[in-house]
Design a protein around this motif. Structure first.
Motif: not given
Length: 458
Positions: A317-318, A320-322, A324-325, A328, A333, A336, A352
């Motif tokens: 999840k971490k 993904y958050e890093k 995603y921008p 985008h 797209s 996960y 990582e």
């Protein structure tokens, strides 16, 4: 190796010769005793036969007949009465018989007879005695004599045969030891020659190894070493050539644009443009040196992995958050799927680095509007991560090599289109340091999936 061959041959020869000598001596002594005992038994049996005839027909005619029979044989006979007085005898035996008969204790001679003179080495005759018994009383004795010369001749022939066989055996042993020592040392000589070539940097060594014994295993080990060294030499040359190429290009850019930027009459806007290019190339070199430093630490086994229990879903999840921008921004797209929360033992910082590298590659080589996905699957002992994209894919011929250092699928792509060519090699080293494995499946033009297998945490 000739010295080794001689030493091995001499050692084997001494050992085998010692064994053969002991066996030959034992066999010779056994045969001599057996032959001598056989002569005594035959002489005693002949005396017992005469004794049996005389017990059936004890008369003058029979007595003379027995003496006459022995006169034509190699043995001699003496017949005495119960007191030991000589009644009948063969020619020439009387002097020796008079020496033996008085000393023979007739009272202790069994009915089956016995040997009364067995010194065949020093005396001229051996002798046996058989008692003649009739109606429960001893009527007399049959003494049989045989010259010891026949026994000594037999022993001499036996010695001669043993000597001939011994000489032939020693000769054959020498030939066998020479052959065996050569059989053993020839592979060693070839291995020595191979190691000498290796020490001089010639890794094109090819040893023909047969069998599964220790020598064969040593030969296979040397062949494996030569193959590995040859591969490492080739890889080193390619590695140095790649580094030279990777550094030469940005240095050429830096030097060329620096010379242009130093001109006094250049516009500030154009100077800023050249300085920007110089900065980008310096960043590229910095990343290359950083990656090389990482690989050097891995090769020197100074690369530290600090594992800790990690919730895989929270970790992804971490990530993904890093990322995603960036996806985008490119109108792509990133999804996960991690339904079952599992624990893995990983170095979060290092892992990582792996995930960011793989997702960055997916971002670079995928079209706008496509999807990149991260999927987690669990097995009994393993956790499987699958990073899939819908990008350009990897040709089948390049797929086995993508984790090699400096390997690029598109050899002619521009420098802005890719990194240092070390990212996947570093990712592979990190994953394997965690006790896992990584591989890729791809279909050219349709996309690529990178599959990471990790041990499942307790």
């Amino acid at each position: 190796m000739r010295k080794l061959s001689f030493k091995l041959g001499l050692l084997f020869f001494v050992f085998v010769l010692g064994v053969e000598t002991v066996l030959f001596v034992a066999l010779y002594v056994t045969l001599v005793h057996a032959k001598v005992d056989e002569e005594f038994e035959q002489l005693l049996a002949r005396g017992n036969n005469h004794r049996a005839v005389l017990e059936s027909h004890y008369d003058e005619v029979t007595l003379e007949h027995v003496v006459m029979m022995e006169s034509e044989a190699e043995t001699d006979v003496v017949i005495t009465d119960e007191k030991g007085d000589i009644l009948y005898f063969s020619d020439h035996i009387l002097p020796f018989a008079k020496k033996i008969i008085p000393h023979a204790d007739a009272r202790h001679i069994p009915h089956s007879g016995m040997v009364v003179q067995n010194n065949w080495k020093n005396e001229s005759y051996i002798a046996t005695a058989s008692p003649i018994r009739m109606d429960g009383k001893t009527k007399g004795y049959v003494y049989m004599f045989q010259r010891t010369a026949s026994i000594q001749n037999m022993i001499a022939k036996l010695k001669h045969h043993f000597l001939v066989v011994g000489i032939v055996s020693v000769f054959l042993t020498i030939l066998t030891m020479f052959f065996l020592s050569r059989v053993i040392t020839i592979p060693l000589i070839r291995m020595k020659q191979a190691t000498e070539k290796l020490s001089k940097g010639d890794f094109s060594v090819r040893l023909q190894v047969k069998g599964e014994d220790e020598l064969a295993q040593l030969g296979k080990a040397i062949q494996t070493l030569a193959t590995d060294l040859e591969y490492l030499k080739k890889e080193r040359n390619e590695f140095l050539a790649s580094i030279s190429h990777e550094l030469r290009t940005p240095l050429t850019y830096v030097k060329g644009y620096a010379d242009v930027a130093r001109r006094p009459n250049i516009a500030e806007e154009e100077r800023a443009k050249y300085l920007s290019i110089i900065y980008e190339e310096a960043e590229h070199m910095q990343k290359l040196v950083k990656d090389l430093f990482e690989l050097a630490k891995m090769d020197q086994h100074s690369f530290q992995i600090k594992k800790e229990p990690t919730s895989l879903c929270l970790f992804l999840k971490k990530i993904y958050e890093k990322m995603y921008p960036a996806f985008h921004t490119k109108n792509m797209s990133l999804v996960y799927r991690c339904e079952e929360n599992v624990t893995v033992h990983i170095d979060q910082q290092r892992f990582e680095q792996v995930m960011m590298n793989l997702l960055d590659n997916a971002l670079k080589y995928s079209r706008q509007g496509s999807t990149v996905s991260i999927d987690v699957k669990t097995e009994k002992k393993n956790v499987i991560l699958i990073i899939s994209d819908e990008g350009i894919g990897i040709p089948e011929k390049d797929l086995p090599h993508i984790f090699e250092r400096f390997y690029r699928v598109d050899k002619s792509r521009s420098r802005t289109g890719g990194g240092t060519g070390l990212g996947l090699a570093i990712a592979k080293e990190i994953v394997e340091a965690h006790g896992g494995s990584i591989h890729a499946i791809s279909e050219f033009g349709k996309g690529t999936s990178i599959i990471i297998t990790l041990p499942r945490g307790e």
